[in-house]
Design a protein around this motif. Structure first.
Motif, mmCIF file in Angstrom:
data_model
loop_
_atom_site.group_PDB
_atom_site.id
_atom_site.type_symbol
_atom_site.label_atom_id
_atom_site.label_comp_id
_atom_site.label_asym_id
_atom_site.label_seq_id
_atom_site.Cartn_x
_atom_site.Cartn_y
_atom_site.Cartn_z
ATOM 1 N N LEU A 251 -88.431 25.879 45.797
ATOM 2 C CA LEU A 251 -88.335 26.681 44.583
ATOM 3 C C LEU A 251 -88.096 28.237 44.888
ATOM 4 N N GLU A 252 -88.464 28.414 46.228
ATOM 5 C CA GLU A 252 -88.325 29.851 46.453
ATOM 6 C C GLU A 252 -86.505 30.169 46.577
ATOM 7 N N THR A 253 -85.828 28.995 46.959
ATOM 8 C CA THR A 253 -84.434 28.998 47.114
ATOM 9 C C THR A 253 -83.791 29.236 45.628
ATOM 10 N N LEU A 254 -84.413 28.502 44.768
ATOM 11 C CA LEU A 254 -83.849 28.461 43.354
ATOM 12 C C LEU A 254 -84.027 29.731 42.794
ATOM 13 N N ASN A 255 -85.283 30.592 43.022
ATOM 14 C CA ASN A 255 -85.429 31.661 42.568
ATOM 15 C C ASN A 255 -84.336 32.692 43.031
ATOM 16 N N ASP A 256 -84.183 32.591 44.378
ATOM 17 C CA ASP A 256 -83.044 33.524 44.946
ATOM 18 C C ASP A 256 -81.761 33.302 44.300
ATOM 19 N N LEU A 257 -81.474 32.233 43.655
ATOM 20 C CA LEU A 257 -80.161 31.652 43.213
ATOM 21 C C LEU A 257 -80.298 31.930 41.410
ATOM 22 N N GLY A 258 -81.337 32.803 41.197
ATOM 23 C CA GLY A 258 -81.371 33.289 39.652
ATOM 24 C C GLY A 258 -82.025 32.494 38.838
ATOM 25 N N VAL A 259 -82.748 31.347 39.353
ATOM 26 C CA VAL A 259 -83.577 30.461 38.386
ATOM 27 C C VAL A 259 -84.762 31.039 37.869
ATOM 28 N N SER A 260 -85.346 31.209 36.830
ATOM 29 C CA SER A 260 -86.527 31.759 36.513
ATOM 30 C C SER A 260 -87.709 30.792 36.367
ATOM 31 N N ASN A 261 -87.286 29.603 35.749
ATOM 32 C CA ASN A 261 -88.202 28.416 35.559
ATOM 33 C C ASN A 261 -87.668 27.082 35.485
ATOM 34 N N PHE A 262 -88.510 26.093 35.305
ATOM 35 C CA PHE A 262 -88.116 24.725 35.479
ATOM 36 C C PHE A 262 -88.934 23.777 34.549
ATOM 37 N N GLU A 263 -88.164 22.692 34.254
ATOM 38 C CA GLU A 263 -88.789 21.716 33.234
ATOM 39 C C GLU A 263 -87.976 20.371 33.546
ATOM 40 N N MET A 264 -87.842 19.686 32.616
ATOM 41 C CA MET A 264 -87.290 18.124 32.622
ATOM 42 C C MET A 264 -86.204 17.895 31.630
ATOM 43 N N GLU A 265 -85.870 18.438 30.713
ATOM 44 C CA GLU A 265 -85.070 18.132 29.720
ATOM 45 C C GLU A 265 -84.006 18.911 29.289
ATOM 46 N N THR A 266 -83.946 20.309 29.517
ATOM 47 C CA THR A 266 -82.973 21.133 28.567
ATOM 48 C C THR A 266 -81.694 20.959 29.031
ATOM 49 N N SER A 267 -81.265 20.716 30.395
ATOM 50 C CA SER A 267 -80.095 20.463 30.851
ATOM 51 C C SER A 267 -78.980 19.455 29.800
ATOM 52 N N ALA A 268 -79.882 18.261 29.657
ATOM 53 C CA ALA A 268 -79.022 17.169 29.067
ATOM 54 C C ALA A 268 -79.085 17.641 27.511
ATOM 55 N N ILE A 269 -80.160 18.432 26.915
ATOM 56 C CA ILE A 269 -80.005 18.746 25.426
ATOM 57 C C ILE A 269 -78.857 19.629 25.356
ATOM 58 N N TYR A 270 -78.782 20.623 26.209
ATOM 59 C CA TYR A 270 -77.531 21.716 26.214
ATOM 60 C C TYR A 270 -76.276 20.878 26.386
ATOM 61 N N GLY A 271 -76.151 20.147 27.508
ATOM 62 C CA GLY A 271 -74.946 19.378 27.772
ATOM 63 C C GLY A 271 -74.302 18.586 26.748
ATOM 64 N N LEU A 272 -75.321 17.600 26.415
ATOM 65 C CA LEU A 272 -74.730 17.021 25.297
ATOM 66 C C LEU A 272 -74.715 17.507 24.105
ATOM 67 N N SER A 273 -75.282 18.357 23.643
ATOM 68 C CA SER A 273 -74.858 19.208 22.632
ATOM 69 C C SER A 273 -73.679 19.706 22.414
ATOM 70 N N LYS A 274 -73.035 20.150 23.702
ATOM 71 C CA LYS A 274 -71.837 20.901 23.871
ATOM 72 C C LYS A 274 -70.821 19.754 23.450
ATOM 73 N N LEU A 275 -70.796 18.757 23.936
ATOM 74 C CA LEU A 275 -69.867 17.454 23.767
ATOM 75 C C LEU A 275 -70.056 17.168 22.532
ATOM 76 N N LEU A 276 -71.100 17.009 21.882
ATOM 77 C CA LEU A 276 -71.333 16.173 20.475
ATOM 78 C C LEU A 276 -70.944 17.018 19.299
ATOM 79 N N GLY A 277 -70.978 18.712 19.613
ATOM 80 C CA GLY A 277 -70.817 19.519 18.417
ATOM 81 C C GLY A 277 -72.092 19.994 17.903
ATOM 82 N N HIS A 278 -73.291 19.824 18.621
ATOM 83 C CA HIS A 278 -74.576 20.362 17.905
ATOM 84 C C HIS A 278 -74.792 21.747 18.532
#
Length: 284
Positions: A219-246
């Motif tokens: 977690l400390e490494t991720l923060n050092d790389l600019g990550v502020s928070n974590f969860e379990m769904e958003t990457s798929a929502i954002y990525g598939l939205s881009k492919l599907l045009g939403h």
């Protein structure tokens, strides 16, 4: 171009609804609120002025109604990007595929998708019980590598990939960002950040019970790389939205700061605050 989708590709229920969500095209609005927990759906829809649709199958619960004169849907996705894969593809099918003919529609419809969730922070400066909107996201689950033609790169992703030290995990990474045109709705959020989406709750999030995590400094490494928070769904929502045009955007209420060992004293109150905060901005 596929002329007609096979029954094994676009699976429908006996009533013609999409297989997992158990919905017909007329059951959803153009604005869809996505929550993880099925129990959160009635907590959101109780603020609606009217409710016309209540349907569910498995962990997917859907309520559609009106709020301040506008039609709106709230839907539970369950936990994880594998569930988001189902939700996103079936939502898209409802608006962009003729389910009876099993053919793609000529005119594309773009949904507006608003994820409401809770998250933990890896940044010691982020205070609990505040809203954090995801601008950039890194997925550590590998989902988007199963889709052709997905490419995304920006300054956050380039810097993250360059410095990410875990070679075993690196091939699974993918990136996306918010629908900027929706971001103005959440302009008064206290935090705007970069989110990591994890494929699990325990070792991926640095928790260790009887099994050891890859690195207790993850977690400390991720923060050092600019990550502020974590969860379990958003990457798929954002990525598939881009492919599907939403258009998609995530707001999370920060209920834990893992670096400081803090947890919201009443996460139910935090949840209610988040719901009211989002509804006040999504439909004004």
């Amino acid at each position: 171009m596929i002329n007609k989708l096979a029954a094994s590709e676009l699976v429908l229920n006996d009533d013609g609804s999409v297989y997992h969500l158990n919905l017909l095209p007329e059951d959803i609005a153009d604005k869809v609120l996505l929550v993880g927990d099925p129990d959160r759906v009635p907590k959101v829809s109780k603020f609606f002025d009217t409710i016309e649709i209540k349907k569910n199958k498995r962990e997917f619960y859907t309520h559609t109604g009106t709020l301040r004169g506008e039609r709106i849907t709230v839907m539970s996705t369950g936990i994880g990007t594998e569930n988001i894969d189902i939700v996103m593809n079936e939502l898209d099918a409802l608006v962009n595929i003729d389910l009876k003919e099993k053919k793609f529609k000529k005119d594309h419809k773009a949904l507006q998708l608003f994820r409401m969730g809770t998250c933990g922070s890896v940044n010691p400066d982020i205070e609990v019980n505040n809203m954090l909107v995801t601008q950039n996201v890194v997925g550590l689950d590998g989902l988007m590598h199963f889709y052709q033609d997905y490419q995304f790169e920006n300054e956050f992703s380039k810097n993250f990939l360059e410095k990410f030290p875990y070679e075993r995990i690196k091939p699974m990474l993918y990136f996306a960002d918010w629908a900027e045109e929706l971001s103005a709705l959440y302009s008064d959020a206290k935090y705007k950040g970069n989110t990591a989406t994890f494929p699990g709750f325990y070792a991926p999030q640095g928790r260790q019970l009887r099994l050891k995590a890859l690195d207790d400094q993850f977690l400390e490494t991720l923060n050092d790389l600019g990550v502020s928070n974590f969860e379990m769904e958003t990457s798929a929502i954002y990525g598939l939205s881009k492919l599907l045009g939403h258009k998609a955007i995530t707001v999370n209420c920060v209920i834990a700061n893992r670096r400081r060992g803090e947890f919201a004293s009443d996460h139910h109150a935090s949840e209610k605050m988040m719901i009211e905060w989002v509804l006040d901005r999504v439909i004004q």
